[in-house]
Design an enzyme around this catalytic site. Structure first.
Site, PDB file in Angstrom:
ATOM      1  N   THR A 121       0.852  -1.183   0.000  1.00 49.81           N
ATOM      2  CA  THR A 121       0.000   0.000   0.000  1.00 49.81           C
ATOM      3  C   THR A 121       0.891   1.237   0.000  1.00 49.81           C
ATOM      4  O   THR A 121       1.642   1.471   0.944  1.00 49.81           O
ATOM      5  CB  THR A 121      -0.912   0.003   1.238  1.00 49.81           C
ATOM      6  OG1 THR A 121      -1.700  -1.194   1.241  1.00 49.81           O
ATOM      7  CG2 THR A 121      -1.829   1.212   1.229  1.00 49.81           C
ATOM      8  N   CYS A 266      -3.723  -1.934   8.815  1.00 50.39           N
ATOM      9  CA  CYS A 266      -4.195  -1.229   7.615  1.00 50.39           C
ATOM     10  C   CYS A 266      -4.981   0.040   7.918  1.00 50.39           C
ATOM     11  O   CYS A 266      -4.562   1.136   7.549  1.00 50.39           O
ATOM     12  CB  CYS A 266      -5.049  -2.175   6.769  1.00 50.39           C
ATOM     13  SG  CYS A 266      -4.135  -3.565   6.079  1.00 50.39           S
TER      14      CYS A 266
END
Length: 440
Positions: A121, A266
Protein backbone atom coordinates in the site's frame (compact mmCIF):
# COMPACT_ATOMS: atom_id res chain seq x y z
CA UNK A 1 4.79 -18.33 -14.51
CA UNK A 2 8.00 -17.55 -12.61
CA UNK A 3 7.61 -14.91 -9.93
CA UNK A 4 9.67 -13.15 -7.28
CA UNK A 5 7.93 -11.74 -4.22
CA UNK A 6 10.09 -9.36 -2.17
CA UNK A 7 9.01 -9.32 1.46
CA UNK A 8 7.73 -12.24 3.53
CA UNK A 9 5.47 -10.32 5.84
CA UNK A 10 1.71 -10.69 5.88
CA UNK A 11 1.04 -9.67 2.27
CA UNK A 12 4.15 -11.15 0.68
CA UNK A 13 3.88 -14.53 2.36
CA UNK A 14 0.19 -14.99 1.61
CA UNK A 15 0.61 -13.80 -1.97
CA UNK A 16 3.60 -16.03 -2.63
CA UNK A 17 1.94 -19.08 -1.12
CA UNK A 18 -1.24 -18.58 -3.14
CA UNK A 19 0.63 -18.03 -6.41
CA UNK A 20 2.56 -21.25 -5.80
CA UNK A 21 -0.67 -23.08 -5.02
CA UNK A 22 -1.80 -22.28 -8.57
CA UNK A 23 1.29 -23.96 -10.06
CA UNK A 24 3.54 -20.92 -10.45
CA UNK A 25 7.21 -21.05 -9.44
CA UNK A 26 7.62 -18.47 -6.68
CA UNK A 27 10.74 -17.12 -4.98
CA UNK A 28 9.96 -15.35 -1.71
CA UNK A 29 12.86 -13.05 -0.84
CA UNK A 30 13.64 -11.41 2.49
CA UNK A 31 16.77 -9.90 4.02
CA UNK A 32 15.92 -11.40 7.44
CA UNK A 33 17.90 -14.66 7.50
CA UNK A 34 16.25 -15.94 10.67
CA UNK A 35 12.80 -15.46 9.17
CA UNK A 36 13.80 -17.27 5.96
CA UNK A 37 15.37 -20.12 7.95
CA UNK A 38 12.20 -20.40 9.97
CA UNK A 39 10.00 -20.50 6.88
CA UNK A 40 12.18 -23.21 5.36
CA UNK A 41 11.45 -25.24 8.50
CA UNK A 42 7.74 -24.50 8.54
CA UNK A 43 7.91 -21.78 11.21
CA UNK A 44 5.68 -18.88 10.16
CA UNK A 45 6.22 -15.29 11.39
CA UNK A 46 2.45 -14.70 11.52
CA UNK A 47 -0.69 -16.64 12.36
CA UNK A 48 -3.13 -17.02 9.50
CA UNK A 49 -5.54 -19.95 9.15
CA UNK A 50 -4.44 -22.55 6.55
CA UNK A 51 -1.26 -20.64 5.60
CA UNK A 52 1.09 -23.08 7.31
CA UNK A 53 -0.23 -26.04 5.33
CA UNK A 54 -0.01 -24.11 2.08
CA UNK A 55 3.59 -23.06 2.76
CA UNK A 56 4.59 -26.61 3.66
CA UNK A 57 2.97 -28.10 0.55
CA UNK A 58 4.42 -25.43 -1.74
CA UNK A 59 7.94 -26.12 -0.57
CA UNK A 60 7.43 -29.87 -0.81
CA UNK A 61 6.41 -29.54 -4.46
CA UNK A 62 9.30 -27.20 -5.21
CA UNK A 63 6.98 -24.39 -6.28
CA UNK A 64 7.70 -22.15 -3.27
CA UNK A 65 11.31 -21.19 -2.54
CA UNK A 66 12.41 -19.01 0.37
CA UNK A 67 15.72 -17.23 -0.01
CA UNK A 68 17.81 -14.23 1.00
CA UNK A 69 19.59 -14.28 -2.37
CA UNK A 70 17.70 -11.77 -4.51
CA UNK A 71 19.96 -12.22 -7.55
CA UNK A 72 19.14 -15.92 -7.70
CA UNK A 73 15.45 -15.09 -7.61
CA UNK A 74 15.57 -12.30 -10.21
CA UNK A 75 17.70 -14.38 -12.59
CA UNK A 76 14.96 -16.99 -12.69
CA UNK A 77 11.83 -14.82 -12.84
CA UNK A 78 10.14 -12.25 -15.08
CA UNK A 79 7.58 -10.72 -12.71
CA UNK A 80 8.72 -9.06 -9.48
CA UNK A 81 6.23 -8.19 -6.75
CA UNK A 82 7.23 -5.68 -4.07
CA UNK A 83 5.30 -6.58 -0.93
CA UNK A 84 7.28 -4.93 1.85
CA UNK A 85 5.87 -2.92 4.72
CA UNK A 86 4.94 0.76 4.54
CA UNK A 87 4.60 1.68 8.22
CA UNK A 88 3.40 5.04 9.43
CA UNK A 89 6.09 7.70 9.77
CA UNK A 90 6.10 10.17 12.66
CA UNK A 91 4.29 12.80 10.57
CA UNK A 92 1.54 10.34 9.57
CA UNK A 93 2.84 9.77 6.06
CA UNK A 94 3.72 6.33 4.72
CA UNK A 95 7.35 5.38 5.36
CA UNK A 96 8.64 4.19 1.99
CA UNK A 97 12.16 3.26 3.07
CA UNK A 98 11.53 -0.46 2.56
CA UNK A 99 9.97 0.19 -0.86
CA UNK A 100 13.00 2.08 -2.17
CA UNK A 101 15.41 -0.35 -0.55
CA UNK A 102 13.70 -3.14 -2.48
CA UNK A 103 13.80 -1.03 -5.65
CA UNK A 104 17.54 -0.49 -5.21
CA UNK A 105 18.08 -4.22 -4.71
CA UNK A 106 16.14 -4.92 -7.89
CA UNK A 107 18.16 -2.40 -9.90
CA UNK A 108 21.48 -3.76 -8.61
CA UNK A 109 20.63 -7.40 -9.37
CA UNK A 110 18.25 -7.53 -12.31
CA UNK A 111 19.69 -9.19 -15.42
CA UNK A 112 16.86 -9.10 -17.98
CA UNK A 113 13.72 -7.17 -18.89
CA UNK A 114 11.06 -7.61 -16.19
CA UNK A 115 7.76 -6.36 -14.87
CA UNK A 116 7.86 -4.76 -11.39
CA UNK A 117 4.52 -4.82 -9.57
CA UNK A 118 3.93 -2.90 -6.35
CA UNK A 119 1.51 -4.76 -4.13
CA UNK A 120 2.36 -2.81 -0.96
CA UNK A 121 0.00 0.00 0.00
CA UNK A 122 1.71 3.17 -1.23
CA UNK A 123 0.77 6.84 -1.74
CA UNK A 124 -0.31 8.08 -5.14
CA UNK A 125 2.66 8.51 -7.45
CA UNK A 126 4.93 5.99 -5.74
CA UNK A 127 5.00 3.54 -8.65
CA UNK A 128 6.42 6.17 -10.99
CA UNK A 129 8.99 7.23 -8.37
CA UNK A 130 10.05 3.59 -7.99
CA UNK A 131 10.34 3.18 -11.75
CA UNK A 132 12.47 6.33 -12.01
CA UNK A 133 14.61 5.14 -9.09
CA UNK A 134 15.30 1.77 -10.71
CA UNK A 135 15.90 3.24 -14.16
CA UNK A 136 18.29 5.81 -12.69
CA UNK A 137 20.45 3.09 -11.13
CA UNK A 138 20.33 1.00 -14.32
CA UNK A 139 21.43 4.03 -16.37
CA UNK A 140 24.32 4.72 -14.00
CA UNK A 141 25.39 1.08 -14.40
CA UNK A 142 25.19 1.32 -18.18
CA UNK A 143 22.61 -1.49 -18.19
CA UNK A 144 20.28 -2.02 -21.14
CA UNK A 145 17.65 -3.81 -19.01
CA UNK A 146 14.12 -2.41 -19.38
CA UNK A 147 11.38 -2.53 -16.77
CA UNK A 148 7.65 -1.99 -16.77
CA UNK A 149 5.83 -0.87 -13.63
CA UNK A 150 2.36 -1.73 -12.36
CA UNK A 151 0.18 -1.31 -9.28
CA UNK A 152 -1.73 -4.30 -7.93
CA UNK A 153 -3.02 -3.49 -4.43
CA UNK A 154 -4.05 -6.27 -2.06
CA UNK A 155 -7.44 -6.49 -0.35
CA UNK A 156 -6.74 -9.25 2.15
CA UNK A 157 -8.59 -9.49 5.44
CA UNK A 158 -6.48 -10.86 8.28
CA UNK A 159 -7.99 -14.14 9.45
CA UNK A 160 -9.45 -14.78 5.96
CA UNK A 161 -6.46 -13.90 3.81
CA UNK A 162 -6.14 -17.25 2.03
CA UNK A 163 -9.79 -17.26 1.05
CA UNK A 164 -9.58 -13.64 -0.11
CA UNK A 165 -6.49 -14.36 -2.19
CA UNK A 166 -7.75 -17.59 -3.73
CA UNK A 167 -11.28 -16.25 -4.36
CA UNK A 168 -10.93 -12.48 -4.79
CA UNK A 169 -14.00 -10.29 -5.19
CA UNK A 170 -11.94 -8.03 -7.47
CA UNK A 171 -8.41 -7.75 -8.84
CA UNK A 172 -7.35 -4.14 -9.31
CA UNK A 173 -4.54 -3.56 -11.79
CA UNK A 174 -3.00 -0.21 -12.62
CA UNK A 175 -0.73 -0.13 -15.65
CA UNK A 176 0.44 1.93 -18.63
CA UNK A 177 0.22 -0.63 -21.41
CA UNK A 178 -2.03 -3.39 -22.71
CA UNK A 179 0.88 -5.82 -22.57
CA UNK A 180 1.20 -5.34 -18.80
CA UNK A 181 -2.55 -5.70 -18.33
CA UNK A 182 -2.49 -8.92 -20.36
CA UNK A 183 0.45 -10.34 -18.39
CA UNK A 184 -1.19 -9.78 -15.03
CA UNK A 185 -4.59 -10.95 -16.24
CA UNK A 186 -2.92 -14.15 -17.42
CA UNK A 187 -1.25 -14.58 -14.02
CA UNK A 188 -4.52 -14.13 -12.16
CA UNK A 189 -6.77 -15.98 -14.61
CA UNK A 190 -6.70 -19.17 -12.54
CA UNK A 191 -8.08 -17.26 -9.55
CA UNK A 192 -11.15 -16.00 -11.42
CA UNK A 193 -12.17 -18.83 -13.72
CA UNK A 194 -15.89 -18.43 -13.08
CA UNK A 195 -16.17 -14.66 -13.35
CA UNK A 196 -14.14 -11.76 -14.74
CA UNK A 197 -13.31 -9.72 -11.66
CA UNK A 198 -10.58 -7.57 -13.16
CA UNK A 199 -10.76 -3.82 -12.62
CA UNK A 200 -8.26 -2.14 -14.93
CA UNK A 201 -7.21 1.47 -14.50
CA UNK A 202 -4.31 3.90 -14.57
CA UNK A 203 -1.56 3.48 -12.00
CA UNK A 204 -2.34 6.50 -9.82
CA UNK A 205 -6.00 5.53 -9.57
CA UNK A 206 -5.00 2.01 -8.57
CA UNK A 207 -2.77 3.34 -5.79
CA UNK A 208 -5.57 5.58 -4.56
CA UNK A 209 -8.15 2.77 -4.68
CA UNK A 210 -6.49 0.83 -1.86
CA UNK A 211 -6.46 3.81 0.48
CA UNK A 212 -10.02 4.78 -0.34
CA UNK A 213 -11.29 1.24 0.28
CA UNK A 214 -9.76 1.12 3.77
CA UNK A 215 -10.76 4.70 4.55
CA UNK A 216 -14.37 3.97 3.56
CA UNK A 217 -14.53 0.91 5.81
CA UNK A 218 -12.89 2.80 8.67
CA UNK A 219 -15.40 5.61 8.17
CA UNK A 220 -18.32 3.18 8.46
CA UNK A 221 -16.89 1.83 11.72
CA UNK A 222 -16.27 5.24 13.26
CA UNK A 223 -19.64 6.53 12.07
CA UNK A 224 -21.42 3.62 13.69
CA UNK A 225 -19.43 3.97 16.89
CA UNK A 226 -20.44 7.62 17.07
CA UNK A 227 -24.06 6.61 16.55
CA UNK A 228 -23.62 4.06 19.34
CA UNK A 229 -22.49 6.79 21.69
CA UNK A 230 -25.47 8.93 20.72
CA UNK A 231 -27.76 5.95 21.29
CA UNK A 232 -26.31 5.44 24.73
CA UNK A 233 -26.96 9.01 25.90
CA UNK A 234 -30.45 9.12 24.38
CA UNK A 235 -31.66 5.70 25.52
CA UNK A 236 -31.79 4.07 22.07
CA UNK A 237 -30.29 0.64 21.36
CA UNK A 238 -27.62 0.62 18.67
CA UNK A 239 -28.13 -3.10 18.08
CA UNK A 240 -31.68 -2.47 16.96
CA UNK A 241 -30.65 0.60 15.00
CA UNK A 242 -28.07 -1.52 13.14
CA UNK A 243 -30.78 -3.95 12.07
CA UNK A 244 -32.95 -1.06 10.95
CA UNK A 245 -30.35 0.53 8.70
CA UNK A 246 -28.43 -2.56 7.57
CA UNK A 247 -31.44 -3.81 5.64
CA UNK A 248 -31.02 -0.83 3.32
CA UNK A 249 -29.01 -2.33 0.45
CA UNK A 250 -27.23 1.00 -0.03
CA UNK A 251 -25.75 0.59 3.47
CA UNK A 252 -25.61 -3.16 4.18
CA UNK A 253 -24.70 -4.93 7.41
CA UNK A 254 -20.92 -5.11 6.97
CA UNK A 255 -18.79 -2.81 9.13
CA UNK A 256 -21.71 -1.26 11.03
CA UNK A 257 -21.23 -3.16 14.28
CA UNK A 258 -20.69 -0.86 17.24
CA UNK A 259 -17.59 -1.70 19.24
CA UNK A 260 -14.50 -0.46 21.02
CA UNK A 261 -12.57 0.80 18.00
CA UNK A 262 -10.67 -0.54 15.01
CA UNK A 263 -6.97 -1.38 14.87
CA UNK A 264 -4.59 -3.52 12.84
CA UNK A 265 -1.95 -2.83 10.24
CA UNK A 266 -4.19 -1.23 7.61
CA UNK A 267 -7.01 1.06 8.72
CA UNK A 268 -5.06 3.28 11.18
CA UNK A 269 -2.04 3.88 8.97
CA UNK A 270 -3.98 4.05 5.70
CA UNK A 271 -6.48 6.61 7.00
CA UNK A 272 -3.60 8.69 8.34
CA UNK A 273 -1.63 8.31 5.11
CA UNK A 274 -4.62 9.45 3.04
CA UNK A 275 -5.04 12.45 5.37
CA UNK A 276 -1.35 13.24 4.87
CA UNK A 277 -1.66 12.88 1.09
CA UNK A 278 -4.59 15.30 1.01
CA UNK A 279 -2.88 17.82 3.27
CA UNK A 280 0.30 17.64 1.18
CA UNK A 281 -1.81 18.58 -1.83
CA UNK A 282 -3.34 21.54 0.02
CA UNK A 283 -6.67 19.98 0.98
CA UNK A 284 -7.91 19.49 4.56
CA UNK A 285 -9.91 16.20 4.75
CA UNK A 286 -12.30 17.01 7.60
CA UNK A 287 -14.28 13.75 7.50
CA UNK A 288 -11.20 11.52 7.55
CA UNK A 289 -9.57 13.55 10.32
CA UNK A 290 -12.63 13.05 12.49
CA UNK A 291 -12.86 9.34 11.61
CA UNK A 292 -9.45 8.99 13.21
CA UNK A 293 -10.43 11.09 16.26
CA UNK A 294 -13.64 9.11 16.82
CA UNK A 295 -11.65 5.87 16.73
CA UNK A 296 -9.07 7.14 19.22
CA UNK A 297 -11.87 8.15 21.59
CA UNK A 298 -13.69 4.86 21.07
CA UNK A 299 -10.74 2.87 22.37
CA UNK A 300 -11.27 4.58 25.72
CA UNK A 301 -14.98 3.75 25.98
CA UNK A 302 -14.39 0.50 27.90
CA UNK A 303 -11.95 2.22 30.24
CA UNK A 304 -14.50 4.93 30.94
CA UNK A 305 -17.16 2.32 31.70
CA UNK A 306 -14.82 0.57 34.13
CA UNK A 307 -14.11 3.89 35.85
CA UNK A 308 -17.82 4.73 36.03
CA UNK A 309 -18.43 1.38 37.73
CA UNK A 310 -15.38 1.09 40.01
CA UNK A 311 -14.05 4.64 40.35
CA UNK A 312 -10.86 6.33 39.18
CA UNK A 313 -8.64 4.60 41.75
CA UNK A 314 -8.32 0.96 40.68
CA UNK A 315 -5.66 -0.04 43.20
CA UNK A 316 -6.42 -3.54 44.48
CA UNK A 317 -8.64 -4.32 41.48
CA UNK A 318 -7.92 -7.08 38.97
CA UNK A 319 -9.66 -7.38 35.62
CA UNK A 320 -9.81 -10.32 33.24
CA UNK A 321 -9.22 -9.57 29.57
CA UNK A 322 -10.59 -11.75 26.79
CA UNK A 323 -8.88 -10.98 23.49
CA UNK A 324 -5.66 -9.11 22.70
CA UNK A 325 -5.49 -9.17 18.88
CA UNK A 326 -7.11 -6.31 17.00
CA UNK A 327 -9.69 -8.76 15.63
CA UNK A 328 -10.31 -12.53 15.72
CA UNK A 329 -8.44 -14.89 13.41
CA UNK A 330 -5.05 -13.21 13.71
CA UNK A 331 -2.19 -12.65 16.15
CA UNK A 332 -1.78 -9.04 14.97
CA UNK A 333 -1.92 -6.52 17.83
CA UNK A 334 -0.81 -3.44 15.91
CA UNK A 335 -2.95 -0.47 17.03
CA UNK A 336 -5.16 -2.95 18.92
CA UNK A 337 -7.72 -1.61 21.37
CA UNK A 338 -6.33 -4.02 23.98
CA UNK A 339 -3.14 -1.96 24.20
CA UNK A 340 -5.08 1.20 25.04
CA UNK A 341 -7.44 -0.48 27.49
CA UNK A 342 -4.81 -2.46 29.39
CA UNK A 343 -2.26 0.35 29.70
CA UNK A 344 -4.96 2.80 30.79
CA UNK A 345 -6.27 0.46 33.49
CA UNK A 346 -2.78 -0.28 34.79
CA UNK A 347 -2.05 3.46 34.91
CA UNK A 348 -5.06 3.73 37.23
CA UNK A 349 -3.66 1.03 39.53
CA UNK A 350 -5.33 -2.14 38.21
CA UNK A 351 -3.82 -5.58 37.67
CA UNK A 352 -4.66 -7.62 34.58
CA UNK A 353 -5.18 -11.29 33.75
CA UNK A 354 -5.15 -11.71 29.99
CA UNK A 355 -5.98 -14.48 27.54
CA UNK A 356 -5.98 -14.68 23.75
CA UNK A 357 -5.90 -17.87 21.63
CA UNK A 358 -3.06 -16.61 19.39
CA UNK A 359 -1.79 -13.13 20.23
CA UNK A 360 -0.20 -13.37 23.68
CA UNK A 361 3.43 -13.54 22.53
CA UNK A 362 2.94 -10.79 19.99
CA UNK A 363 1.26 -8.65 22.64
CA UNK A 364 4.22 -9.14 24.99
CA UNK A 365 6.57 -7.95 22.26
CA UNK A 366 4.45 -4.92 21.45
CA UNK A 367 3.40 -3.43 24.79
CA UNK A 368 5.77 -1.15 26.70
CA UNK A 369 7.86 -3.33 29.01
CA UNK A 370 6.96 -1.23 32.05
CA UNK A 371 3.43 -2.69 31.98
CA UNK A 372 4.36 -6.36 31.82
CA UNK A 373 4.80 -6.69 35.59
CA UNK A 374 1.12 -5.83 36.09
CA UNK A 375 -0.16 -8.44 33.62
CA UNK A 376 -0.57 -12.17 34.15
CA UNK A 377 -0.92 -14.04 30.88
CA UNK A 378 -2.90 -17.27 31.19
CA UNK A 379 -3.55 -20.29 28.97
CA UNK A 380 -7.34 -20.47 29.02
CA UNK A 381 -10.29 -18.08 29.06
CA UNK A 382 -11.59 -19.14 32.47
CA UNK A 383 -8.18 -18.79 34.13
CA UNK A 384 -8.35 -15.16 33.06
CA UNK A 385 -11.44 -14.65 35.23
CA UNK A 386 -10.34 -16.21 38.51
CA UNK A 387 -10.46 -13.77 41.43
CA UNK A 388 -11.14 -10.88 39.05
CA UNK A 389 -13.42 -7.94 39.78
CA UNK A 390 -14.78 -7.91 36.26
CA UNK A 391 -14.40 -9.40 32.79
CA UNK A 392 -13.58 -7.19 29.81
CA UNK A 393 -14.17 -8.64 26.35
CA UNK A 394 -12.17 -6.87 23.66
CA UNK A 395 -11.79 -9.32 20.77
CA UNK A 396 -14.74 -11.46 19.68
CA UNK A 397 -13.01 -14.81 19.15
CA UNK A 398 -15.58 -17.57 18.67
CA UNK A 399 -14.65 -19.33 21.91
CA UNK A 400 -15.86 -16.26 23.83
CA UNK A 401 -19.32 -16.19 22.29
CA UNK A 402 -21.11 -18.76 24.45
CA UNK A 403 -19.23 -19.07 27.74
CA UNK A 404 -20.40 -20.98 30.79
CA UNK A 405 -21.97 -18.13 32.74
CA UNK A 406 -22.49 -20.33 35.80
CA UNK A 407 -18.74 -21.00 35.86
CA UNK A 408 -18.05 -17.30 35.37
CA UNK A 409 -20.26 -16.59 38.38
CA UNK A 410 -18.09 -18.85 40.51
CA UNK A 411 -14.77 -17.44 39.32
CA UNK A 412 -15.41 -13.68 39.24
CA UNK A 413 -15.31 -11.70 42.48
CA UNK A 414 -18.08 -9.53 41.07
CA UNK A 415 -20.44 -10.54 38.29
CA UNK A 416 -19.53 -7.67 36.01
CA UNK A 417 -18.93 -7.96 32.26
CA UNK A 418 -17.78 -5.17 29.96
CA UNK A 419 -18.70 -6.38 26.48
CA UNK A 420 -16.70 -4.33 23.99
CA UNK A 421 -18.16 -6.08 20.95
CA UNK A 422 -21.81 -6.43 21.95
CA UNK A 423 -21.84 -10.19 21.54
CA UNK A 424 -23.81 -11.11 24.68
CA UNK A 425 -27.53 -11.36 24.99
CA UNK A 426 -28.96 -9.12 27.70
CA UNK A 427 -30.62 -12.21 29.15
CA UNK A 428 -27.45 -12.75 31.17
CA UNK A 429 -28.64 -9.86 33.34
CA UNK A 430 -31.29 -12.27 34.58
CA UNK A 431 -28.42 -14.46 35.83
CA UNK A 432 -27.33 -11.64 38.08
CA UNK A 433 -24.63 -10.14 35.87
CA UNK A 434 -24.07 -6.46 35.37
CA UNK A 435 -23.60 -6.08 31.61
CA UNK A 436 -21.98 -2.99 30.11
CA UNK A 437 -22.11 -2.79 26.31
CA UNK A 438 -21.45 -0.23 23.60
CA UNK A 439 -24.34 2.02 22.67
CA UNK A 440 -27.13 0.12 24.36
Amino acid sequence: MKITVIGTGYVGLVTGACFSKMGNKVYCVDIDESKIDGLKNGILPIFEPHLGTMVKNGQKKGDLIFTTQIKEALDNTDIIFIAVGTPMAEDGSANLDYIFSAASDIAQNISHDSLVVIKSTVPVGTCFKVKNHIEGILKDKGSSVKIDIASNPEFLKEGRAIEDCMHPDRIVIGAESEDVFDTLKDLYSSFVLNHDRFVLMDIKSSEMTKYVANAMLATKISFMNEIANICEVTGADVQQVRLGIGSDKRIGYDFIYAGCGYGGSCFPKDVQALINTAQSAGYEPMILSNVEKVNANQKMVLVNKVVDRFGTNLNGRTFGIWGLSFKPGTDDVREATSLTVITSLIDKGAKIKAYDPEAIEEFKRTIDEKYLGSIEFVKSRYLATEECDGLILITEWKEFRNPDFDLLSEKLNEKVIFDGRNIYDKKIIEKGFELFQIGC
